[in-house]
Motif scaffolding. Structure first.
Motif, PDB file in Angstrom:
ATOM      1  N   THR A   1     106.272  33.266  82.028  1.00 14.67           N
ATOM      2  CA  THR A   1     105.442  32.413  81.177  1.00 14.67           C
ATOM      3  C   THR A   1     105.084  31.129  81.909  1.00 14.67           C
ATOM      4  OG1 THR A   1     106.462  33.305  79.179  1.00 14.67           O
ATOM      5  CG2 THR A   1     105.339  31.173  78.971  1.00 14.67           C
TER       6      THR A   1
ATOM      7  N   ARG B   1      97.207  29.022  85.166  1.00 17.53           N
ATOM      8  CA  ARG B   1      96.119  28.521  84.320  1.00 17.53           C
ATOM      9  C   ARG B   1      95.746  27.107  84.728  1.00 17.53           C
ATOM     10  NH1 ARG B   1      93.115  25.616  82.775  1.00 17.53           N
ATOM     11  NH2 ARG B   1      92.113  25.363  80.756  1.00 17.53           N
TER      12      ARG B   1
ATOM     13  N   ALA C   1      94.492  21.248  81.087  1.00 20.89           N
ATOM     14  CA  ALA C   1      94.316  21.909  79.790  1.00 20.89           C
ATOM     15  C   ALA C   1      95.242  21.263  78.768  1.00 20.89           C
ATOM     16  CB  ALA C   1      94.640  23.401  79.917  1.00 20.89           C
ATOM     17  N   SER C   2      94.825  21.341  77.520  1.00 19.34           N
ATOM     18  CA  SER C   2      95.678  20.830  76.445  1.00 19.34           C
ATOM     19  C   SER C   2      96.793  21.842  76.183  1.00 19.34           C
ATOM     20  CB  SER C   2      94.857  20.629  75.170  1.00 19.34           C
ATOM     21  OG  SER C   2      94.478  21.882  74.636  1.00 19.34           O
TER      22      SER C   2
ATOM     23  N   GLY D   1      97.530  23.097  73.417  1.00 18.85           N
ATOM     24  CA  GLY D   1      96.965  24.142  72.554  1.00 18.85           C
ATOM     25  C   GLY D   1      96.244  25.211  73.356  1.00 18.85           C
ATOM     26  N   GLU D   2      95.472  24.788  74.365  1.00 20.73           N
ATOM     27  CA  GLU D   2      94.777  25.756  75.219  1.00 20.73           C
ATOM     28  C   GLU D   2      95.774  26.593  76.015  1.00 20.73           C
ATOM     29  OE1 GLU D   2      90.647  23.343  76.223  1.00 20.73           O
ATOM     30  OE2 GLU D   2      92.456  22.893  77.381  1.00 20.73           O
TER      31      GLU D   2
ATOM     32  N   ALA E   1      98.729  27.346  75.043  1.00 23.79           N
ATOM     33  CA  ALA E   1      99.469  28.194  74.112  1.00 23.79           C
ATOM     34  C   ALA E   1      98.684  29.430  73.685  1.00 23.79           C
ATOM     35  CB  ALA E   1      99.868  27.389  72.883  1.00 23.79           C
ATOM     36  N   ASP E   2      97.349  29.373  73.744  1.00 23.97           N
ATOM     37  CA  ASP E   2      96.508  30.454  73.227  1.00 23.97           C
ATOM     38  C   ASP E   2      96.901  31.861  73.697  1.00 23.97           C
ATOM     39  OD1 ASP E   2      94.969  28.998  71.507  1.00 23.97           O
ATOM     40  OD2 ASP E   2      93.325  28.682  72.932  1.00 23.97           O
ATOM     41  N   PRO E   3      97.099  32.099  74.994  1.00 22.35           N
ATOM     42  CA  PRO E   3      97.369  33.483  75.408  1.00 22.35           C
ATOM     43  C   PRO E   3      98.786  33.982  75.106  1.00 22.35           C
ATOM     44  CG  PRO E   3      97.115  32.048  77.341  1.00 22.35           C
ATOM     45  CD  PRO E   3      96.916  31.213  76.118  1.00 22.35           C
TER      46      PRO E   3
ATOM     47  N   ASP F   1     102.184  34.692  72.674  1.00 23.13           N
ATOM     48  CA  ASP F   1     102.621  34.968  71.313  1.00 23.13           C
ATOM     49  C   ASP F   1     103.964  34.273  71.100  1.00 23.13           C
ATOM     50  OD1 ASP F   1     102.718  36.055  68.775  1.00 23.13           O
ATOM     51  OD2 ASP F   1     103.692  37.905  69.458  1.00 23.13           O
TER      52      ASP F   1
ATOM     53  N   LEU G   1     104.668  26.968  69.134  1.00 23.85           N
ATOM     54  CA  LEU G   1     104.351  25.807  69.958  1.00 23.85           C
ATOM     55  C   LEU G   1     105.599  25.099  70.489  1.00 23.85           C
ATOM     56  CD1 LEU G   1     101.824  24.490  71.039  1.00 23.85           C
ATOM     57  CD2 LEU G   1     101.833  22.974  69.067  1.00 23.85           C
TER      58      LEU G   1
END
Length: 127
Positions: A19, A26, A32-33, A35-36, A38-40, A42, A45
């Protein structure tokens, strides 16, 4: 020296997790934030924040909070210690392999039979 090894250990420990490696990859594309990032994944947060914290502790990632958004960026200088370590290891192993090759060649020469005179006969009348 001990501090450098500690930092190196932290970098390798941080990169040991898939991870965290994905987060670093990335961030290679740009900041990147959270949130960005975290997107990919599962995961919750808070779990992702733990990964980011490990990356920050190792020095691989820096983050700053602006309002409600935490933005992360890669700190590639943290990889310089690992790069130096890899170069040192490569030099050590190349020297070992060169010595091994020289030893193998020495053994081959020792096992080769001494050059024997040719057994060809001259025919009568041949010059």
């Amino acid at each position: 020296m001990a501090n450098q090894l500690s930092r190196l250990d932290q970098v390798f420990a941080a990169l040991a997790d898939p991870t965290r490696r994905a987060i670093v990859m990335r961030l290679c594309a740009g900041e990147a934030s959270v949130g960005e990032l975290a997107d990919p994944f599962d995961m919750a947060l808070p779990s992702l924040m733990k990964h980011i914290h490990v990356l920050e502790t190792s020095g691989l990632v820096q983050s700053e909070k602006s309002g409600r958004v935490r933005t992360c960026r890669l700190s590639p200088d943290a990889l310089l210690g690992a790069e130096d370590w890899f170069q040192q290891q490569r030099a050590i192993w190349e020297a070992r392999l060169d010595r091994f090759e020289a030893y193998v060649m020495k053994l081959k020469k020792e096992r080769e039979p001494a050059a024997k005179p040719s057994r060809t006969r001259k025919r009568k009348g041949a010059k």
